[in-house]
Design a protein around this motif. Structure first.
Motif, PDB file in Angstrom:
ATOM      1  N   UNK A 146       0.817  -1.214   0.000  1.00 30.54           N
ATOM      2  CA  UNK A 146       0.000   0.000   0.000  1.00 30.54           C
ATOM      3  C   UNK A 146       0.853   1.267   0.000  1.00 30.54           C
ATOM      4  N   UNK A 147       2.092   1.187   0.502  1.00 27.82           N
ATOM      5  CA  UNK A 147       2.884   2.396   0.730  1.00 27.82           C
ATOM      6  C   UNK A 147       4.167   2.473  -0.098  1.00 27.82           C
ATOM      7  N   UNK A 148       4.651   1.338  -0.553  1.00 30.79           N
ATOM      8  CA  UNK A 148       5.878   1.351  -1.353  1.00 30.79           C
ATOM      9  C   UNK A 148       5.639   2.141  -2.636  1.00 30.79           C
ATOM     10  N   UNK A 149       6.456   3.123  -2.884  1.00 31.52           N
ATOM     11  CA  UNK A 149       6.332   3.906  -4.110  1.00 31.52           C
ATOM     12  C   UNK A 149       5.424   5.109  -4.016  1.00 31.52           C
ATOM     13  N   UNK A 150       4.794   5.337  -2.853  1.00 27.65           N
ATOM     14  CA  UNK A 150       3.949   6.518  -2.714  1.00 27.65           C
ATOM     15  C   UNK A 150       4.788   7.788  -2.832  1.00 27.65           C
ATOM     16  N   UNK A 151       4.232   8.788  -3.467  1.00 30.82           N
ATOM     17  CA  UNK A 151       4.918  10.064  -3.623  1.00 30.82           C
ATOM     18  C   UNK A 151       4.867  10.897  -2.357  1.00 30.82           C
ATOM     19  N   UNK A 152       5.400  12.123  -2.414  1.00 30.23           N
ATOM     20  CA  UNK A 152       5.408  12.994  -1.239  1.00 30.23           C
ATOM     21  C   UNK A 152       4.010  13.467  -0.864  1.00 30.23           C
ATOM     22  N   UNK A 153       3.837  13.777   0.412  1.00 22.22           N
ATOM     23  CA  UNK A 153       2.584  14.339   0.904  1.00 22.22           C
ATOM     24  C   UNK A 153       2.449  15.792   0.427  1.00 22.22           C
ATOM     25  N   UNK A 154       1.258  16.222   0.073  1.00 21.13           N
ATOM     26  CA  UNK A 154       1.074  17.621  -0.335  1.00 21.13           C
ATOM     27  C   UNK A 154       1.057  18.588   0.846  1.00 21.13           C
ATOM     28  N   UNK A 155       1.135  18.059   2.059  1.00 19.11           N
ATOM     29  CA  UNK A 155       1.111  18.919   3.244  1.00 19.11           C
ATOM     30  C   UNK A 155       2.501  19.191   3.804  1.00 19.11           C
ATOM     31  N   UNK A 156       3.516  18.556   3.279  1.00 23.29           N
ATOM     32  CA  UNK A 156       4.849  18.701   3.861  1.00 23.29           C
ATOM     33  C   UNK A 156       5.826  19.372   2.922  1.00 23.29           C
ATOM     34  N   UNK A 157       7.008  19.614   3.430  1.00 24.74           N
ATOM     35  CA  UNK A 157       8.035  20.297   2.642  1.00 24.74           C
ATOM     36  C   UNK A 157       8.645  19.412   1.558  1.00 24.74           C
ATOM     37  N   UNK A 158       8.333  18.111   1.596  1.00 23.80           N
ATOM     38  CA  UNK A 158       8.920  17.217   0.596  1.00 23.80           C
ATOM     39  C   UNK A 158       8.339  17.451  -0.795  1.00 23.80           C
TER      40      UNK A 158
END
Length: 298
Positions: A146-158
């Motif tokens: 479910x999480x491998x390869x997920x992109x950055x969160x739109x709420x963080x500095x990443x």
């Protein structure tokens, strides 16, 4: 399907009841939802303390004292409600009202703890059963499918213009399709992609490669879009949060904040950009509705 702001609003609504509480009993009322429940689901949860309640993309994450993480996804129609002997609360700010029929209550967590009133339960309701629950060791969570390869969160500095440009460089797909790709930005869905593109003045039909120069550097469009994504998600979360704090019905159920969409679901209405004389249009892209103003979104 609930998007990131709605899931974050649900998390904030559940947090006071669940975080720090001990799971004294679990009722698993069917063998599966979208997927089968993990083996010994009830046994692995019973007696555990919920150390923290977090979120990744559209997933709720309950860190347990055992070192496992309870992964929860709302699917199309899933919702949680918190019940105490005095109140019944439905955390969340959804565009469509959630179901409250007890016939669709599939999982019940009975809780106890210093900040949790005796008799508190958290109930998962899902008429269409597209949601699911899973368990994973915290140390291996990033490797979970479910999480491998997920992109950055739109709420963080990443998430910044350079990251977005690199992910879209030379891509042949549309901007709309690229932003819905969870490998590029985690947690964005149909509603907030439409809203963010409107704020950035970018057409959903534009090629995703417009976010990068030929050399792969971020374009001005990428800079505008990152700001628009951050502001759209932040405003939506704040709006959902304010509904949880400010408006409670007499029966204890939460007031629903109906988001003031700028383009989503507003086909045929005037564009809300100041000075724009355009009209919101709806098109279908990959089977999904896109709403935009053809006058000011280029």
């Amino acid at each position: 399907m609930p998007e990131l702001p709605e899931v974050e609003t649900v998390r904030r609504g559940l947090q006071p009841a669940m975080e720090g509480a001990r799971i004294i009993r679990v009722e698993q009322r069917r063998p599966d939802l979208r997927f089968p429940f993990p083996a010994d689901f009830v046994g692995r949860l019973t007696g555990q303390t919920i150390v923290a309640l977090g979120r990744r993309a559209k997933y709720l994450l309950a860190d347990l004292s055992s070192g496992d993480v309870l992964i929860m996804h709302l699917g199309m129609s899933g919702s949680f409600r918190v019940e105490t002997p005095e109140t019944a609360l439905l955390p969340g700010a959804f565009h469509m009202e959630r179901n409250k029929s007890a016939a669709h209550d599939h999982v019940v967590f009975h809780l106890a703890g210093p900040g949790t009133p005796d008799g508190t339960s958290v109930i998962y309701n899902d008429p269409r059963r597209f949601g699911f629950m899973a368990l994973s060791p915290r140390a291996e969570l990033h490797l979970h499918p479910f999480f491998a390869g997920l992109g950055p969160e739109p709420t963080g500095n990443s998430l910044d213009a350079a990251t977005l440009a690199a992910a879209c460089w030379n891509r042949k797909t549309s901007l709309k399709a690229a932003l819905l790709d969870q490998r590029i930005v985690a947690g964005l869905g149909n509603i907030y992609v439409s809203e963010a593109l409107w704020r950035a003045g970018l057409s959903p039909k534009r090629n995703a490669s417009c976010l990068a120069t030929k050399a792969g550097a971020p374009s001005v469009r990428a800079e505008r879009l990152v700001v628009a994504i951050r502001e759209t998600i932040a405003d939506a979360i704040a709006a959902g949060g304010s509904s949880l704090r400010d408006y409670v019905h007499a029966d204890g159920s939460l007031g629903y904040f109906q988001h003031s969409f700028s383009v989503y679901d507003r086909e045929g209405t005037p564009c809300r950009h100041e000075g724009c004389t355009g009209t919101v249009r709806r098109i279908v892209q990959s089977g999904r509705s896109s709403f935009f103003c053809p006058t000011c979104q280029h």
